[in-house]
Design an enzyme around this catalytic site. Structure first.
Site, mmCIF file in Angstrom:
data_model
loop_
_atom_site.group_PDB
_atom_site.id
_atom_site.type_symbol
_atom_site.label_atom_id
_atom_site.label_comp_id
_atom_site.label_asym_id
_atom_site.label_seq_id
_atom_site.Cartn_x
_atom_site.Cartn_y
_atom_site.Cartn_z
ATOM 1 N N ARG A 81 1.418 -1.275 -0.420
ATOM 2 C CA ARG A 81 0.372 -0.216 0.018
ATOM 3 C C ARG A 81 0.773 0.999 -0.153
ATOM 4 N NH1 ARG A 81 -5.464 -1.255 3.630
ATOM 5 N NH2 ARG A 81 -6.734 -3.120 2.158
ATOM 6 N N LYS A 100 -17.928 -15.807 6.440
ATOM 7 C CA LYS A 100 -19.104 -15.664 7.136
ATOM 8 C C LYS A 100 -20.004 -14.933 5.811
ATOM 9 C CE LYS A 100 -19.490 -13.454 11.243
ATOM 10 N NZ LYS A 100 -19.688 -12.002 12.008
ATOM 11 N N GLY A 158 -7.550 -9.006 1.930
ATOM 12 C CA GLY A 158 -6.097 -9.024 2.684
ATOM 13 C C GLY A 158 -5.597 -10.217 2.902
ATOM 14 N N GLY A 216 -12.408 -4.753 1.548
ATOM 15 C CA GLY A 216 -13.550 -4.554 1.055
ATOM 16 C C GLY A 216 -13.856 -3.192 0.387
#
Ligand code: 3PG
Ligand code: MG
Length: 398
Positions: free
Chosen positions: A34, A196, A352, A375
């Site tokens: 990053r 999830k 990630g 995300g």
């Protein structure tokens, strides 16, 4: 959308949004991707003698000043990677402090602003604050694709008051992901892991429409197995999503998408259990947890990969932070590393944990593109317009 080629920025005061939310373990930066991502844009802006204020978040301090979230620690890496002798640091984001810093700085200097999430105005989207700070700058640059799914002041507030320009990495992320989605070559395959279903319902539903094969791994798969009446013992499941799992399976069937669930799994008593047992999915004991997919499942998936033209990967297929439950995820990364270029398979990955797994196995060379985004990557694939990108597109200030 303005970019650094179409919009000339010289001798200006620049407010630059980066994503410096890097993974840190025991005080060490585990992955500098990053930081490297902003290098190209920063170099251009420096060579054009702009004064740059670099703004980024780290962790989720939620408007509080908490030492452990200070961005101070990143200064040495910033200097090294961006090849700079000095990087200034600004603790307070008020007019006096900013003006003082501008006076200290020479043209072409860079100043890092303290964690933007220390300021309550960031997540409250305080437009008065955005307006006031913007009045001290000439241009806003957003090079933080991976944070642009957040509707925060530093992403969507400043572009309301300043000419807003997309940085080079922002453009690279958008183009790479879009070109993968838009140029589908069949057969194509998506591998989706993670714990999830609830966070990935929309993603799965979209992927089923676009891919010939969709693999479901990670704890998400447990809920699907339960929906198919397997006894998953003590595994992590989302009982309230059984119907959702069934709906997704029905949709896949209708659209002729091959939905792959594990046929065997690696089970342990808990995440720390170093003595796992390989089980067929109809043999799981009540006290056992599914913690990775098994060898036969991995082999089956790996074989599908080498017979695909395109593969998209998001999410590890097991509890990969806990050895030995990283086995299947590593095996997939390895198959890609060895075969993708040779067989001309176009493979893109994001998220990630997925990217850490790829880097742990040194498998980067197999991938056509690895997104820095977690995300934001997911939301983009779900077809949600990123608030940050929308702000850049809508900005017509010059
Ligand atoms: C990320 O690491 O995914 C981005 O930097 C966004 O961080 P956030 O999830 O804390 O908003
Ligand atoms: Mg995140």
């Amino acid at each position: 959308m303005k970019n650094l080629k179409s919009y000339n920025i010289k001798n200006k005061k620049i407010l630059f949004r980066a994503d410096l939310n890097v993974p840190v373990v025991n005080g060490l930066i585990k992955d500098t991707a990053r930081i490297k991502a902003i290098q190209s844009s920063i170099e251009i802006l420096i060579s054009n003698k702009n004064k740059i204020f670099l703004m980024a978040h780290f962790g989720r301090p939620k408007g509080e000043v908490l030492d452990q979230y200070s961005l101070n620690f990143i200064l040495p890496s910033l200097k090294e990677i961006l090849n700079l002798d000095k990087v200034y640091f600004l603790k307070n984001l008020d007019q006096d402090s900013i003006e003082k810093k501008f006076n200290e700085m020479q043209d072409g200097n860079l100043c890092l602003v303290e964690n933007i999430r220390f300021f309550k105005e960031e997540e409250n989207i305080d437009l008065n604050f955005a307006k006031q700070i913007s009045s001290l700058f000439d241009v806003y640059v957003n090079d933080a694709f991976s944070a642009s799914h957040r509707n925060h002041t530093s992403i969507t507030g400043f572009p309301k008051f300043l000419p807003a320009v997309a940085g080079n990495h922002m453009i690279k992320e958008i183009n790479s992901i879009n070109s993968f989605i838009d140029n589908a070559q069949k057969p194509n395959m998506a591998i989706v892991g993670g714990s999830k279903i609830s966070t990935k319902i929309q993603l799965l539903s979209n992927l089923i429409e676009q891919f010939n094969v969709v693999v479901i791994g990670g704890a998400m798969a447990n809920t699907f197995l339960l929906a198919n009446n397997y006894d998953v013992g003590n595994s992590l499941v989302e009982k309230d999503l059984i119907q959702t799992a069934n709906n997704i399976q029905l949709k896949a069937k209708k659209l002729n998408c091959e939905l792959i669930l594990p046929i065997d799994v690696l089970c342990g008593k808990n995440l720390q259990d170093k003595d796992p047992v390989l089980r067929k999915i109809d043999e799981i004991l009540p006290e056992e947890m599914i913690l990775d997919i098994g060898d036969s499942s991995t082999k089956f998936i790996n074989n599908k990969i080498i017979n695909s033209k395109m593969v998209l990967w998001n999410g590890p297929v097991g509890a990969f932070e806990f050895k030995p439950y990283d086995k299947a995820t590593n095996s997939i990364a390895n198959i890609i590393k060895v075969n993708a270029k040779k067989l001309n398979i176009n493979i893109i990955a994001g998220g990630g944990d997925t990217v850490s797994a790829i880097k742990n196995t040194n498998a980067e060379e197999g991938f056509s593109y690895i997104s820095n985004a977690g995300g934001a990557f997911l939301e983009w694939l779900e077809g949600n317009e990123s608030p940050g990108v929308k702000s850049l597109k809508e900005n017509n200030l010059t």
